[in-house]
Design a protein around this motif. Structure first.
Motif, PDB file in Angstrom:
ATOM      1  N   THR A  86       0.836  -1.201   0.000  1.00 50.72           N
ATOM      2  CA  THR A  86       0.000   0.000   0.000  1.00 50.72           C
ATOM      3  C   THR A  86       0.871   1.251   0.000  1.00 50.72           C
ATOM      4  O   THR A  86       1.993   1.239   0.493  1.00 50.72           O
ATOM      5  CB  THR A  86      -0.894   0.026   1.255  1.00 50.72           C
ATOM      6  N   LYS A 126       0.134   4.081   1.598  1.00 52.84           N
ATOM      7  CA  LYS A 126       0.201   4.598   2.961  1.00 52.84           C
ATOM      8  C   LYS A 126       0.624   3.474   3.893  1.00 52.84           C
ATOM      9  O   LYS A 126       0.022   2.404   3.885  1.00 52.84           O
ATOM     10  CB  LYS A 126      -1.161   5.129   3.386  1.00 52.84           C
ATOM     11  N   ASN A 127       1.609   3.739   4.724  1.00 46.39           N
ATOM     12  CA  ASN A 127       2.165   2.679   5.562  1.00 46.39           C
ATOM     13  C   ASN A 127       3.067   3.334   6.600  1.00 46.39           C
ATOM     14  O   ASN A 127       4.186   3.724   6.302  1.00 46.39           O
ATOM     15  CB  ASN A 127       2.967   1.721   4.648  1.00 46.39           C
ATOM     16  N   VAL A 128       2.547   3.513   7.816  1.00 35.57           N
ATOM     17  CA  VAL A 128       3.366   4.104   8.881  1.00 35.57           C
ATOM     18  C   VAL A 128       3.432   3.091  10.015  1.00 35.57           C
ATOM     19  O   VAL A 128       2.679   3.129  10.973  1.00 35.57           O
ATOM     20  CB  VAL A 128       2.779   5.434   9.387  1.00 35.57           C
ATOM     21  N   VAL A 129       4.338   2.134   9.863  1.00 41.91           N
ATOM     22  CA  VAL A 129       4.438   1.028  10.812  1.00 41.91           C
ATOM     23  C   VAL A 129       5.903   0.897  11.224  1.00 41.91           C
ATOM     24  O   VAL A 129       6.655   0.101  10.677  1.00 41.91           O
ATOM     25  CB  VAL A 129       3.903  -0.276  10.173  1.00 41.91           C
ATOM     26  N   GLU A 179       5.033  11.822  11.734  1.00 42.05           N
ATOM     27  CA  GLU A 179       4.039  10.762  11.539  1.00 42.05           C
ATOM     28  C   GLU A 179       3.888  10.366  10.075  1.00 42.05           C
ATOM     29  O   GLU A 179       3.083   9.498   9.754  1.00 42.05           O
ATOM     30  CB  GLU A 179       2.682  11.201  12.107  1.00 42.05           C
ATOM     31  N   ASN A 180       4.644  11.005   9.169  1.00 39.78           N
ATOM     32  CA  ASN A 180       4.478  10.753   7.730  1.00 39.78           C
ATOM     33  C   ASN A 180       2.998  10.836   7.369  1.00 39.78           C
ATOM     34  O   ASN A 180       2.402   9.891   6.832  1.00 39.78           O
ATOM     35  CB  ASN A 180       5.057   9.390   7.343  1.00 39.78           C
ATOM     36  N   GLY A 183      -0.785  11.500   6.037  1.00 37.69           N
ATOM     37  CA  GLY A 183      -1.433  11.314   4.737  1.00 37.69           C
ATOM     38  C   GLY A 183      -2.565  12.301   4.577  1.00 37.69           C
ATOM     39  O   GLY A 183      -2.421  13.478   4.883  1.00 37.69           O
ATOM     40  N   GLY A 184      -3.699  11.800   4.124  1.00 30.29           N
ATOM     41  CA  GLY A 184      -4.869  12.645   3.893  1.00 30.29           C
ATOM     42  C   GLY A 184      -5.550  12.218   2.617  1.00 30.29           C
ATOM     43  O   GLY A 184      -5.089  11.282   1.952  1.00 30.29           O
ATOM     44  N   SER A 227       8.525   9.733   9.745  1.00 29.29           N
ATOM     45  CA  SER A 227       7.728   8.605  10.256  1.00 29.29           C
ATOM     46  C   SER A 227       8.369   7.903  11.453  1.00 29.29           C
ATOM     47  O   SER A 227       7.930   6.834  11.836  1.00 29.29           O
ATOM     48  CB  SER A 227       7.374   7.578   9.160  1.00 29.29           C
ATOM     49  N   THR A 240      -5.082  -0.065   6.132  1.00 33.62           N
ATOM     50  CA  THR A 240      -4.931   0.268   4.710  1.00 33.62           C
ATOM     51  C   THR A 240      -4.740  -1.037   3.950  1.00 33.62           C
ATOM     52  O   THR A 240      -3.919  -1.860   4.348  1.00 33.62           O
ATOM     53  CB  THR A 240      -3.717   1.187   4.510  1.00 33.62           C
ATOM     54  N   ASN A 290      -6.949   3.392   2.266  1.00 35.55           N
ATOM     55  CA  ASN A 290      -6.792   3.743   3.677  1.00 35.55           C
ATOM     56  C   ASN A 290      -8.161   4.097   4.258  1.00 35.55           C
ATOM     57  O   ASN A 290      -8.661   5.191   4.094  1.00 35.55           O
ATOM     58  CB  ASN A 290      -5.826   4.928   3.785  1.00 35.55           C
ATOM     59  N   ILE A 293      -1.362  -2.258   9.307  1.00 31.90           N
ATOM     60  CA  ILE A 293      -2.160  -1.887  10.484  1.00 31.90           C
ATOM     61  C   ILE A 293      -2.308  -0.379  10.653  1.00 31.90           C
ATOM     62  O   ILE A 293      -3.201   0.084  11.335  1.00 31.90           O
ATOM     63  CB  ILE A 293      -1.580  -2.510  11.778  1.00 31.90           C
ATOM     64  N   SER A 294      -1.420   0.397  10.008  1.00 33.84           N
ATOM     65  CA  SER A 294      -1.594   1.845  10.059  1.00 33.84           C
ATOM     66  C   SER A 294      -1.145   2.489   8.768  1.00 33.84           C
ATOM     67  O   SER A 294      -0.024   2.284   8.313  1.00 33.84           O
ATOM     68  CB  SER A 294      -0.811   2.456  11.227  1.00 33.84           C
ATOM     69  N   GLY A 295      -2.031   3.275   8.178  1.00 32.66           N
ATOM     70  CA  GLY A 295      -1.706   3.950   6.927  1.00 32.66           C
ATOM     71  C   GLY A 295      -1.118   5.321   7.146  1.00 32.66           C
ATOM     72  O   GLY A 295      -0.197   5.735   6.457  1.00 32.66           O
ATOM     73  N   GLU A 296      -1.642   6.050   8.148  1.00 29.62           N
ATOM     74  CA  GLU A 296      -1.191   7.435   8.299  1.00 29.62           C
ATOM     75  C   GLU A 296      -1.181   7.923   9.744  1.00 29.62           C
ATOM     76  O   GLU A 296      -0.690   9.005  10.011  1.00 29.62           O
ATOM     77  CB  GLU A 296      -2.081   8.367   7.452  1.00 29.62           C
ATOM     78  N   HIS A 297      -1.682   7.143  10.692  1.00 32.95           N
ATOM     79  CA  HIS A 297      -1.711   7.608  12.083  1.00 32.95           C
ATOM     80  C   HIS A 297      -0.469   7.198  12.872  1.00 32.95           C
ATOM     81  O   HIS A 297      -0.136   7.832  13.866  1.00 32.95           O
ATOM     82  CB  HIS A 297      -2.958   7.071  12.808  1.00 32.95           C
ATOM     83  N   GLY A 298       0.188   6.141  12.451  1.00 32.78           N
ATOM     84  CA  GLY A 298       1.367   5.669  13.160  1.00 32.78           C
ATOM     85  C   GLY A 298       1.020   4.666  14.251  1.00 32.78           C
ATOM     86  O   GLY A 298      -0.149   4.413  14.537  1.00 32.78           O
ATOM     87  N   ILE A 299       2.068   4.101  14.850  1.00 36.60           N
ATOM     88  CA  ILE A 299       1.902   3.084  15.889  1.00 36.60           C
ATOM     89  C   ILE A 299       1.657   3.754  17.239  1.00 36.60           C
ATOM     90  O   ILE A 299       0.708   3.431  17.945  1.00 36.60           O
ATOM     91  CB  ILE A 299       3.161   2.187  15.976  1.00 36.60           C
TER      92      ILE A 299
END
Lengths: 458, 458
Positions: A183, A185-188, B147-148, B150-151, B198, B343, B377, B413-419
């Motif tokens: 994908t 978007k991917n912030v892991v 946080e890299n 998105g939107g 990120s 995502t 996402n 597990i996360s596209g743009e919010h982070g862990i």
């Protein structure tokens, strides 16, 4: 020298036919696209799976044997030269396109896939992979990823790293990891994908890559603008962009290059021009028409003496063939050629070109300018002869000053070729030791025995 | 607890007025955009220069005091919560736009610049910064980078990391480094810029950023398509893209969200629709017209029951206001809300939506679906109440299965919010320990005393 017994082990892993040790074979894998460095490996292996590469790496790591991954060998900074011997891991046979996912606009490929082959397969699905190193006939995706390759189309589309969503990597220890994903978007956690991209094969072997693709634009158009002053051409680049037009290519050829191309294959380029810019715009037909009009208008406004819109694809192809012939034209004209890869903020291109002209005068050497003007990535080239000591020394000084000048203008020492063996001197000089410490720390963390492509970058 | 004497030292560095220790102040800096975690710092500092931050970090590192950088505090994964106390480094006053370089299409900013302020300044130059987290009224560039973010506009323009050319960073040791540069092409050693992007504030403090900008598109158009089945809407997303049209936004609202928005502010959304998609296309007017026609045609072909093209910007603004109100609509309707950030590859959106519907039935909880359908996402949200144990437990189970389902579909597990704090459980479960080892190794290398935003990611 590698232990004789290891050869047998490698034969068990990849099969006898995929282990080369003959004198001629080792010679064939001793150099890259530059021929500036030559060093023979002890053995060349052709693995065709992740498991085979993992098994090879486990042995190499235990025995502390250097491993240099190699794709098409088209790189031009020494990156794939096995400078400390050991194993050349030739990935040319590990070359399947595993999947083209039209719905997700992604492709999954093995590292040995040649860019041209990929783009031909993608074209049938109406897709393309935008980064376009000019070595696309031979360059493989593994190498393109390792060097974060660029090309003309980066003005609009960006560089390789922007099209790499995820990677499977065999670490120097033989462990296999997956980083990133499928994908956008991917912030892991930390972005390890981007760490492997542009690491010049020093952190692991990419064994699978997930590529982001774009839909093929239905239309394209080529415009050639002619200038009586190369610095005016440089200014024209950012005038087009600041007017909101983003062509996919803006390439520059100077008078010297134009004339060499005309010698090699006459195609009606303006031999008395100080420089030409070649623009290509792509997209839906209506947008391409509009952008073409704008480019013509702006080029005229900022001093182009002539602007030609290619009337059809055949004429356009001719211009682009000329552009691709540029490097051959340079390399064919002198025994030794320094082909730089400096990149400056776009607004400073005229300054960089003026600097090159001054240095050519100061050191009495020929400095040729061509390259990807649209993103500030020029390839000023100096023609010299390593056997003519006086001339060669002046060429080296001129080259050093071009690189220093680019850095002073806010630029970098390499835009798309990488550090490899070629730019180490400048890298050490320009980079903050704290930054190099972090890079070396990461290298030691991932490759504790320093077996992956040792001797490169620093 | 922090040593009392350090407060005096900090006052000397940033001035008395920039050191907060009152009960109310510490409370104000104890939570982020979620309110799920609350932990007070010992002190809040407002530095306004790189030198001040370097001086603070030197002390914090020597004394092993945790430092949590904070921008607008709009993040939604716990990233800016000072979970181990210590210093909150509030960057809101360190907020100058240092330079907008129109020729190079870049801007240099301090970390506290609010995205909305940046885009207003850029608009005057005909430029914009494409990533558009929906918290743009408060989100700062430092946090957006950490946080890299998105939107919606990432479908066409990509995520934050694609617009970060270089950074100035204060390391946890107080050393100041520069990574990257001002050019798009840059292959000079490992890509440390992308490592800091990120990293959720765990590797250093970004004190300056060089941003890549785009020219402002002269035209845009909004299209709303209505569906009697949310999965059909999901399919429509990739049908548009595979036809070669790349809108800059494709957002999805389901029936529940549509009706909550209509309750809050009636604006004529179709209350009986199972879902709507909002498309926005931008570019030169001719291209926008053509793309709008194509979107309408494809939406009708793939089962939209109604398609409306906004007749003017006022109508378009109304639709986008509705979209932005989506999150408020969800959060206002239940005491506890799980807002996911999974995502998936775009082709799997219908599968993910079907999964959410099944789980809503299985666990008898309300699962609402909205989000950035264009890049896969989605933000499936579960409405529950932490005080209702039985309901809450079912909601947790449903959430776990949504996340596992997304991973099974090839997603993340996360596209743009982070862990942050929120996704640690899943991160540990899903990620290869070897990959986590590399990330932890990098953390230990850069931050040996573990003072930067400790307790996050893992």
């Amino acid at each position: 020298m590698i232990k004789e017994s290891l050869i047998g082990e490698f034969e068990k892993i990849v099969g006898k036919e995929n282990v080369l040790t003959s004198k001629e074979s080792l010679k064939a894998y001793s150099y890259d696209g530059t021929s500036s460095w030559i060093h023979e490996p002890d053995v060349v292996l052709f693995p065709t799976s992740t498991a085979e590469i993992a098994a090879i790496m486990k042995i190499a790591n235990a025995e502390k044997v250097p491993v240099t991954p190699r794709g098409g060998g088209t790189n031009v900074s020494g990156g794939s030269v096995p400078i400390q011997g050991g194993i050349v891991l030739a990935l040319a046979k590990f070359n399947k396109i595993i999947r083209i996912d039209k719905e997700n606009m992604t492709a999954t490929v093995e590292p040995g896939v040649v860019l041209m082959d990929l783009n031909m397969a993608l074209a049938r699905e109406g897709l393309f992979f935008p980064p376009d190193p000019q070595s696309f006939l031979g360059a493989t995706l593994g190498g393109i990823i390792a060097e974060n390759a660029g090309g003309p189309a980066c003005v609009k589309y960006g560089v390789t790293k922007q099209y790499i969503l995820g990677l499977e990597v065999v670490l120097p220890t033989g462990d296999v990891i997956n980083v990133g994903g499928r994908t956008l978007k991917n912030v892991v956690g930390y972005d390890l994908t981007m760490l492997f991209v542009s690491s010049e094969g020093t952190l692991g072997v990419v064994t699978k890559a997930e590529l982001k693709l774009n839909p093929m634009p239905p239309a394209r158009k080529t415009i050639m603008a002619v200038y009586d002053d190369v610095a005016k051409a440089g200014e024209n680049v950012f005038r087009v962009l600041e007017n909101g037009v983003i062509p996919n290519k803006i390439e520059l050829l100077d008078n010297w290059v134009i004339n060499r191309i005309e010698e090699m294959m006459p195609m009606g380029l303006p031999k008395d021009a100080d420089a030409v810019l070649l623009f290509e715009t792509d997209g839906i037909p209506e947008a391409v028409e509009k952008e073409t009009e704008k480019i013509v208008e702006i080029a005229k406004k900022y001093g182009a003496t002539d602007v030609r819109v290619a009337k059809d694809q055949a004429e356009a192809d001719k211009y682009w063939l000329a552009r691709r012939a540029g490097f051959a034209a340079v390399f064919g004209k002198a025994p030794t050629v320094f082909a730089e890869d400096v990149t400056v903020p776009r607004g400073r291109i005229p300054d960089l070109i003026r600097k090159c002209k001054e240095l050519a005068k100061k050191y009495a050497v020929e400095i040729v300018v061509l390259g990807h003007a649209g993103d500030g990535n020029l390839h000023p080239s100096i023609l010299t002869d390593i056997k003519n000591k006086d001339h060669y020394d002046r060429a080296v000084k001129a080259m050093d000053e071009i690189i220093e000048g680019a850095v002073e203008l806010g630029g970098v020492i390499s835009g798309e070729h990488g550090i490899g063996l070629e730019k180490q001197k400048f890298f050490r000089k320009i980079e903050n030791p704290k930054v190099i410490d972090i890079m070396k720390g990461i290298k030691a963390l991932v490759d504790p025995n320093n077996i992956m492509n040792p001797g490169k970058i620093w």
